[in-house]
Write a protein that holds these residues in place. Structure first.
Motif, PDB file in Angstrom:
ATOM      1  N   ARG A   1      31.093  29.377 -19.620  1.00  0.00           N
ATOM      2  CA  ARG A   1      32.324  29.679 -18.894  1.00  0.00           C
ATOM      3  C   ARG A   1      32.448  28.683 -17.743  1.00  0.00           C
ATOM      4  O   ARG A   1      31.487  28.426 -17.019  1.00  0.00           O
ATOM      5  CB  ARG A   1      32.254  31.108 -18.345  1.00  0.00           C
ATOM      6  N   LEU A   2      33.653  28.132 -17.553  1.00  0.00           N
ATOM      7  CA  LEU A   2      33.905  27.189 -16.462  1.00  0.00           C
ATOM      8  C   LEU A   2      34.929  27.709 -15.463  1.00  0.00           C
ATOM      9  O   LEU A   2      34.994  27.210 -14.330  1.00  0.00           O
ATOM     10  CB  LEU A   2      34.407  25.848 -17.015  1.00  0.00           C
ATOM     11  N   ALA A   3      35.715  28.667 -15.866  1.00  0.00           N
ATOM     12  CA  ALA A   3      36.816  29.152 -15.032  1.00  0.00           C
ATOM     13  C   ALA A   3      36.331  29.616 -13.666  1.00  0.00           C
ATOM     14  O   ALA A   3      35.389  30.407 -13.556  1.00  0.00           O
ATOM     15  CB  ALA A   3      37.535  30.304 -15.729  1.00  0.00           C
ATOM     16  N   GLY A   4      36.983  29.090 -12.608  1.00  0.00           N
ATOM     17  CA  GLY A   4      36.679  29.519 -11.245  1.00  0.00           C
ATOM     18  C   GLY A   4      35.437  28.896 -10.640  1.00  0.00           C
ATOM     19  O   GLY A   4      35.087  29.209  -9.496  1.00  0.00           O
TER      20      GLY A   4
ATOM     21  N   ALA B   1      37.344  18.890 -12.502  1.00  0.00           N
ATOM     22  CA  ALA B   1      36.569  19.935 -11.817  1.00  0.00           C
ATOM     23  C   ALA B   1      37.480  20.770 -10.931  1.00  0.00           C
ATOM     24  O   ALA B   1      37.324  21.999 -10.842  1.00  0.00           O
ATOM     25  CB  ALA B   1      35.456  19.306 -10.969  1.00  0.00           C
ATOM     26  N   ASP B   2      38.440  20.136 -10.290  1.00  0.00           N
ATOM     27  CA  ASP B   2      39.370  20.862  -9.431  1.00  0.00           C
ATOM     28  C   ASP B   2      40.298  21.747 -10.276  1.00  0.00           C
ATOM     29  O   ASP B   2      40.583  22.891  -9.905  1.00  0.00           O
ATOM     30  CB  ASP B   2      40.201  19.879  -8.604  1.00  0.00           C
ATOM     31  N   TYR B   3      40.746  21.219 -11.395  1.00  0.00           N
ATOM     32  CA  TYR B   3      41.622  22.008 -12.277  1.00  0.00           C
ATOM     33  C   TYR B   3      40.872  23.233 -12.811  1.00  0.00           C
ATOM     34  O   TYR B   3      41.410  24.346 -12.826  1.00  0.00           O
ATOM     35  CB  TYR B   3      42.099  21.145 -13.441  1.00  0.00           C
ATOM     36  N   VAL B   4      39.632  23.042 -13.239  1.00  0.00           N
ATOM     37  CA  VAL B   4      38.807  24.129 -13.765  1.00  0.00           C
ATOM     38  C   VAL B   4      38.628  25.245 -12.738  1.00  0.00           C
ATOM     39  O   VAL B   4      38.625  26.432 -13.080  1.00  0.00           O
ATOM     40  CB  VAL B   4      37.430  23.583 -14.202  1.00  0.00           C
TER      41      VAL B   4
END
Length: 228
Positions: A178-181, A221-224
């Motif tokens: 998981r990458l969200a947030g 990374a910022d978008y994620v």
């Protein structure tokens, strides 16, 4: 003088000898057979939660919460958020920290102090904890980050991040995290480690990161961080 056996006793004697031989063979065969493997210990998320929150003073293990935050929601940008992460992925990382696949001084030290059951238990507990959302911060790079995450970088043969980590960054349990947030700083640092071969537990990610510039890494990374 030879003793004569009764005709009635002779069949019984032969049967007794045959039974004794068969029993001995069965015992020899049983003793030669490998022992059945012990059943794996049942995973106990509750024990994992206690270890995460309290640590284990008797073994010199600090509480995980001190670095990774309440319920795995780290507030320290260089320490990853672990809440809602795949149980199998978390367990694999803890195992990797005990090898050269992931060599990080603090985590490698403590991972080696954990038993296999500890690793399973902590991972299982963290997987059940609700994640707190993050947020994208750089408006200037949001479009680039979105483009890379959703469509990749064709001219560099960089695939879309979403193809493995999901459209909303939820990952694919047992395969991709998981990458969200996730904290921007942490994600950028890991991409850098993959690129420089400081992190060796995913040849696939090492290849992808090697094709990305620093600005591209920061943008994605910022978008994620803003995905939910």
């Amino acid at each position: 003088m030879k003793r004569a056996f009764s005709p009635l006793l002779k069949p019984l004697l032969i049967a007794a000898i045959a039974f004794s031989a068969a029993s001995g063979y069965a015992q020899d065969k049983a003793s030669a057979a490998p022992a059945a493997p012990a059943a794996p210990a049942k995973v106990d998320p509750a024990k994992g939660g206690v270890l995460y929150v309290e640590g284990d003073a008797a073994r010199g293990l600090p509480a995980c919460v001190s670095c990774h935050g309440a319920n795995g929601n780290s507030t320290i940008a260089v320490n990853p958020k672990l809440s809602a992460q795949s149980q199998s992925y978390l367990y694999k990382q803890l195992v990797n920290f005990t090898t050269d696949a992931r060599n990080q001084p603090v985590m490698s030290l403590y991972a080696k102090m954990l038993t296999d059951a500890d690793k399973h238990n902590v991972a299982a507990w963290l997987a059940t904890q609700p994640a707190k959302p993050g947020a994208a911060k750089n408006r200037d790079s949001i479009d680039l980050g979105k483009k890379i995450y959703r469509g990749g970088i064709a001219e560099k043969n960089v695939p879309a991040c979403a193809s493995c980590h999901g459209a909303t960054g939820g990952g694919i349990p047992a395969l991709y995290p998981r990458l969200a947030g996730q904290h921007q700083d942490y994600t950028v640092a890991q991409l850098g480690l993959f690129k420089g071969h400081g992190r060796k537990n995913s040849p696939e990610m090492a290849t992808i990161a090697a094709r990305m510039s620093d600005d591209e890494m920061k943008a994605v990374a910022d978008y994620v961080a803003g995905l939910k």
